[in-house]
Write a protein that holds these residues in place. Structure first.
Motif, PDB file in Angstrom:
ATOM      1  N   TYR A 201       0.718  -1.286  -0.060  1.00  0.00           N
ATOM      2  CA  TYR A 201       0.051  -0.084   0.104  1.00  0.00           C
ATOM      3  C   TYR A 201       0.843   1.179  -0.112  1.00  0.00           C
ATOM      4  O   TYR A 201       1.670   1.395   1.083  1.00  0.00           O
ATOM      5  CB  TYR A 201      -1.170  -0.097   1.094  1.00  0.00           C
ATOM      6  CG  TYR A 201      -2.138  -0.780   0.915  1.00  0.00           C
ATOM      7  CD1 TYR A 201      -3.270  -0.246   0.357  1.00  0.00           C
ATOM      8  CD2 TYR A 201      -2.136  -2.216   1.284  1.00  0.00           C
ATOM      9  CE1 TYR A 201      -4.392  -1.397  -0.127  1.00  0.00           C
ATOM     10  CE2 TYR A 201      -3.130  -2.974   0.893  1.00  0.00           C
ATOM     11  CZ  TYR A 201      -4.186  -2.724   0.544  1.00  0.00           C
ATOM     12  OH  TYR A 201      -5.580  -3.468   0.132  1.00  0.00           O
ATOM     13  N   PHE A 202       0.747   2.020  -1.100  1.00  0.00           N
ATOM     14  CA  PHE A 202       1.358   3.305  -1.245  1.00  0.00           C
ATOM     15  C   PHE A 202       0.485   4.319  -1.331  1.00  0.00           C
ATOM     16  O   PHE A 202      -0.590   4.138  -2.167  1.00  0.00           O
ATOM     17  CB  PHE A 202       2.307   3.363  -2.409  1.00  0.00           C
ATOM     18  CG  PHE A 202       3.584   2.455  -2.515  1.00  0.00           C
ATOM     19  CD1 PHE A 202       4.762   2.990  -2.295  1.00  0.00           C
ATOM     20  CD2 PHE A 202       3.736   0.934  -2.272  1.00  0.00           C
ATOM     21  CE1 PHE A 202       6.066   2.366  -2.460  1.00  0.00           C
ATOM     22  CE2 PHE A 202       4.617   0.287  -2.337  1.00  0.00           C
ATOM     23  CZ  PHE A 202       5.914   0.904  -2.250  1.00  0.00           C
ATOM     24  N   ARG A 203       0.527   5.482  -0.921  1.00  0.00           N
ATOM     25  CA  ARG A 203      -0.384   6.687  -1.060  1.00  0.00           C
ATOM     26  C   ARG A 203      -0.314   7.247  -2.477  1.00  0.00           C
ATOM     27  O   ARG A 203       0.798   7.906  -2.750  1.00  0.00           O
ATOM     28  CB  ARG A 203      -0.102   7.706  -0.089  1.00  0.00           C
ATOM     29  CG  ARG A 203      -1.316   8.959  -0.056  1.00  0.00           C
ATOM     30  CD  ARG A 203      -1.243   9.755   1.098  1.00  0.00           C
ATOM     31  NE  ARG A 203      -1.766   9.322   2.053  1.00  0.00           N
ATOM     32  CZ  ARG A 203      -3.123   9.076   2.302  1.00  0.00           C
ATOM     33  NH1 ARG A 203      -3.968   9.406   1.395  1.00  0.00           N
ATOM     34  NH2 ARG A 203      -3.473   8.506   3.319  1.00  0.00           N
ATOM     35  N   THR A 204      -1.010   7.101  -3.344  1.00  0.00           N
ATOM     36  CA  THR A 204      -1.316   7.503  -4.590  1.00  0.00           C
ATOM     37  C   THR A 204      -2.736   8.193  -5.022  1.00  0.00           C
ATOM     38  O   THR A 204      -3.645   8.081  -4.008  1.00  0.00           O
ATOM     39  CB  THR A 204      -0.812   6.678  -5.703  1.00  0.00           C
ATOM     40  OG1 THR A 204      -2.082   5.810  -5.439  1.00  0.00           O
ATOM     41  CG2 THR A 204       0.512   5.924  -5.308  1.00  0.00           C
ATOM     42  N   THR A 223       0.241  -3.855   8.072  1.00  0.00           N
ATOM     43  CA  THR A 223       1.345  -3.746   7.596  1.00  0.00           C
ATOM     44  C   THR A 223       2.629  -3.696   8.577  1.00  0.00           C
ATOM     45  O   THR A 223       2.455  -2.958   9.197  1.00  0.00           O
ATOM     46  CB  THR A 223       1.586  -2.456   6.609  1.00  0.00           C
ATOM     47  OG1 THR A 223       0.450  -2.231   5.768  1.00  0.00           O
ATOM     48  CG2 THR A 223       2.837  -2.353   5.954  1.00  0.00           C
ATOM     49  N   PRO A 224       3.452  -4.853   8.530  1.00  0.00           N
ATOM     50  CA  PRO A 224       4.350  -4.882   9.693  1.00  0.00           C
ATOM     51  C   PRO A 224       5.192  -3.927   9.923  1.00  0.00           C
ATOM     52  O   PRO A 224       5.620  -3.591  11.166  1.00  0.00           O
ATOM     53  CB  PRO A 224       5.229  -6.070   9.157  1.00  0.00           C
ATOM     54  CG  PRO A 224       4.339  -7.065   8.423  1.00  0.00           C
ATOM     55  CD  PRO A 224       3.347  -5.949   7.581  1.00  0.00           C
ATOM     56  N   VAL A 225       5.632  -2.801   8.935  1.00  0.00           N
ATOM     57  CA  VAL A 225       6.509  -1.681   9.235  1.00  0.00           C
ATOM     58  C   VAL A 225       5.738  -0.674   9.777  1.00  0.00           C
ATOM     59  O   VAL A 225       6.228   0.306  10.266  1.00  0.00           O
ATOM     60  CB  VAL A 225       7.071  -1.441   8.182  1.00  0.00           C
ATOM     61  CG1 VAL A 225       8.308  -2.348   7.567  1.00  0.00           C
ATOM     62  CG2 VAL A 225       6.205  -0.678   6.885  1.00  0.00           C
ATOM     63  N   GLY A 226       4.360  -0.757   9.673  1.00  0.00           N
ATOM     64  CA  GLY A 226       3.464   0.024  10.395  1.00  0.00           C
ATOM     65  C   GLY A 226       3.153   1.451   9.615  1.00  0.00           C
ATOM     66  O   GLY A 226       2.959   2.480  10.098  1.00  0.00           O
ATOM     67  N   ARG A 227       3.377   1.789   8.249  1.00  0.00           N
ATOM     68  CA  ARG A 227       3.363   2.690   7.665  1.00  0.00           C
ATOM     69  C   ARG A 227       3.059   2.480   6.205  1.00  0.00           C
ATOM     70  O   ARG A 227       3.277   1.328   5.789  1.00  0.00           O
ATOM     71  CB  ARG A 227       4.375   3.601   7.724  1.00  0.00           C
ATOM     72  CG  ARG A 227       5.582   3.111   7.194  1.00  0.00           C
ATOM     73  CD  ARG A 227       6.916   4.184   6.903  1.00  0.00           C
ATOM     74  NE  ARG A 227       8.064   3.744   6.409  1.00  0.00           N
ATOM     75  CZ  ARG A 227       8.472   3.727   5.147  1.00  0.00           C
ATOM     76  NH1 ARG A 227       7.348   4.333   4.195  1.00  0.00           N
ATOM     77  NH2 ARG A 227       9.754   3.142   4.790  1.00  0.00           N
ATOM     78  N   LEU A 228       2.440   3.366   5.481  1.00  0.00           N
ATOM     79  CA  LEU A 228       2.460   3.216   4.116  1.00  0.00           C
ATOM     80  C   LEU A 228       3.624   3.591   3.358  1.00  0.00           C
ATOM     81  O   LEU A 228       4.713   4.313   3.906  1.00  0.00           O
ATOM     82  CB  LEU A 228       1.340   4.076   3.344  1.00  0.00           C
ATOM     83  CG  LEU A 228      -0.095   4.141   4.180  1.00  0.00           C
ATOM     84  CD1 LEU A 228      -0.945   5.396   3.743  1.00  0.00           C
ATOM     85  CD2 LEU A 228      -0.645   2.759   3.742  1.00  0.00           C
ATOM     86  N   GLY A 229       3.725   3.123   2.194  1.00  0.00           N
ATOM     87  CA  GLY A 229       4.928   3.398   1.197  1.00  0.00           C
ATOM     88  C   GLY A 229       5.080   4.617   0.694  1.00  0.00           C
ATOM     89  O   GLY A 229       3.963   5.291   0.497  1.00  0.00           O
ATOM     90  N   VAL A 230       6.129   5.083   0.283  1.00  0.00           N
ATOM     91  CA  VAL A 230       6.431   6.315  -0.496  1.00  0.00           C
ATOM     92  C   VAL A 230       6.738   5.976  -1.723  1.00  0.00           C
ATOM     93  O   VAL A 230       7.489   5.052  -1.979  1.00  0.00           O
ATOM     94  CB  VAL A 230       7.413   7.275   0.305  1.00  0.00           C
ATOM     95  CG1 VAL A 230       7.487   8.265  -0.588  1.00  0.00           C
ATOM     96  CG2 VAL A 230       6.997   7.704   1.567  1.00  0.00           C
ATOM     97  N   PRO A 231       6.019   6.330  -2.756  1.00  0.00           N
ATOM     98  CA  PRO A 231       6.071   6.081  -4.133  1.00  0.00           C
ATOM     99  C   PRO A 231       7.726   5.837  -4.739  1.00  0.00           C
ATOM    100  O   PRO A 231       8.010   4.917  -5.440  1.00  0.00           O
ATOM    101  CB  PRO A 231       5.505   7.191  -5.261  1.00  0.00           C
ATOM    102  CG  PRO A 231       4.255   7.367  -4.275  1.00  0.00           C
ATOM    103  CD  PRO A 231       4.839   7.442  -2.769  1.00  0.00           C
TER     104      PRO A 231
END
Length: 263
Positions: A201-204, A223-231
């Motif tokens: 999951y990335f914010r787009t 999400t194990p890292v606890g945040r959304l991805g950056v594109p």
């Protein structure tokens, strides 16, 4: 590491002299991948439905317009003949096609499966799976003639993991994952590699509606890292799969997902 070793390592990821076609390049993950390929030295051909988006991205890649390493072709991957015409234009303008990033895709409204319409199902499959195949077929034919090339299909963690209310999207990405493996086996001995790059999951623009809903917190918590991805975090993996650094990699999936598939 010696200076020589460092230079050799850098050269493995160098895309100078390569021509890369990125579909769905007008925004989001597609534009981020285009940036990474451009930064690695590639000439980047940008395609999407909206020419104004492509022009903006091309300007972001090359603000002065002086490098000659960007070009744009507006059109939809699911339009009959678009992929064949795009490849003809790329080869006419640049003499070759070395990399295809199949990133064009749509996501339906977040709908319970029993309420998905025939039209809604077909629209997603047409763009995400049919369109990706058309582009891979035409780019692959050119690469086979060259006896070299790399195709990267942007799939999803939901090609292999279930989630609610995304039946058409998940089916399209699962189909694309299977297509990746089939093309990889078929074309491996003729110099063409085919792999999948599966974002989490990335914010787009495509995902913002879902992520801003009540489901957003659930997704981040899962999400194990606890945040959304950056594109931009997808770019390195795309360069790896496009470059000689992955010369012995085909038919596989690289997950860039913050650990989602590992749950």
């Amino acid at each position: 590491m010696t200076d020589v070793a460092e230079e050799m390592q850098k050269s493995m990821f160098d895309l100078t002299g390569k021509v890369a076609w990125v579909t769905g390049a007008g925004k989001g993950l597609g534009s981020a991948i285009a940036q990474a390929l451009y930064d690695a030295g590639a000439t980047v051909v940008l395609t999407s439905k909206t020419e104004s988006d492509l022009t903006r991205v091309a300007k972001e890649l090359d603000p002065s317009g002086s490098t000659g390493r960007t070009s744009v072709i507006a059109g939809s991957v699911d339009t009959p003949g678009f992929a064949a015409d795009a490849v003809r234009r790329i080869v006419a303008d640049h003499g070759q096609l070395n990399v295809l990033i199949n990133c064009a895709g749509i996501s339906p409204s977040f709908t319970r499966s029993e309420r998905v319409t025939d039209e809604g199902w077909q629209r997603v499959i047409k763009v995400n799976l049919d369109g990706a195949f058309f582009c891979a077929r035409e780019a692959g034919a050119q690469m086979l003639a060259q006896e070299t090339g790399s195709i990267v299909n942007i799939t999803s963690v939901h090609a292999v993991t279930g989630f609610e209310r995304i039946a058409a999207y998940a089916a399209s990405k699962g189909g694309l994952d299977a297509l990746t493996k089939t093309l990889a086996v078929e074309w491996a001995r003729r110099g063409v590699r085919v792999n999948s790059l599966a974002p989490g999951y990335f914010r787009t623009d495509l995902s913002s509606g879902l992520l801003d809903s009540k489901w957003g917190e659930t997704i981040v918590a899962a999400t194990p890292v606890g945040r959304l991805g950056v594109p931009s975090e997808l770019g390195g993996a795309a360069v790896f799969l496009a470059s000689d650094a992955s010369s012995y990699v085909t038919g596989t999936t690289v997950n860039v997902d913050g650990g989602w598939v590992a749950r």
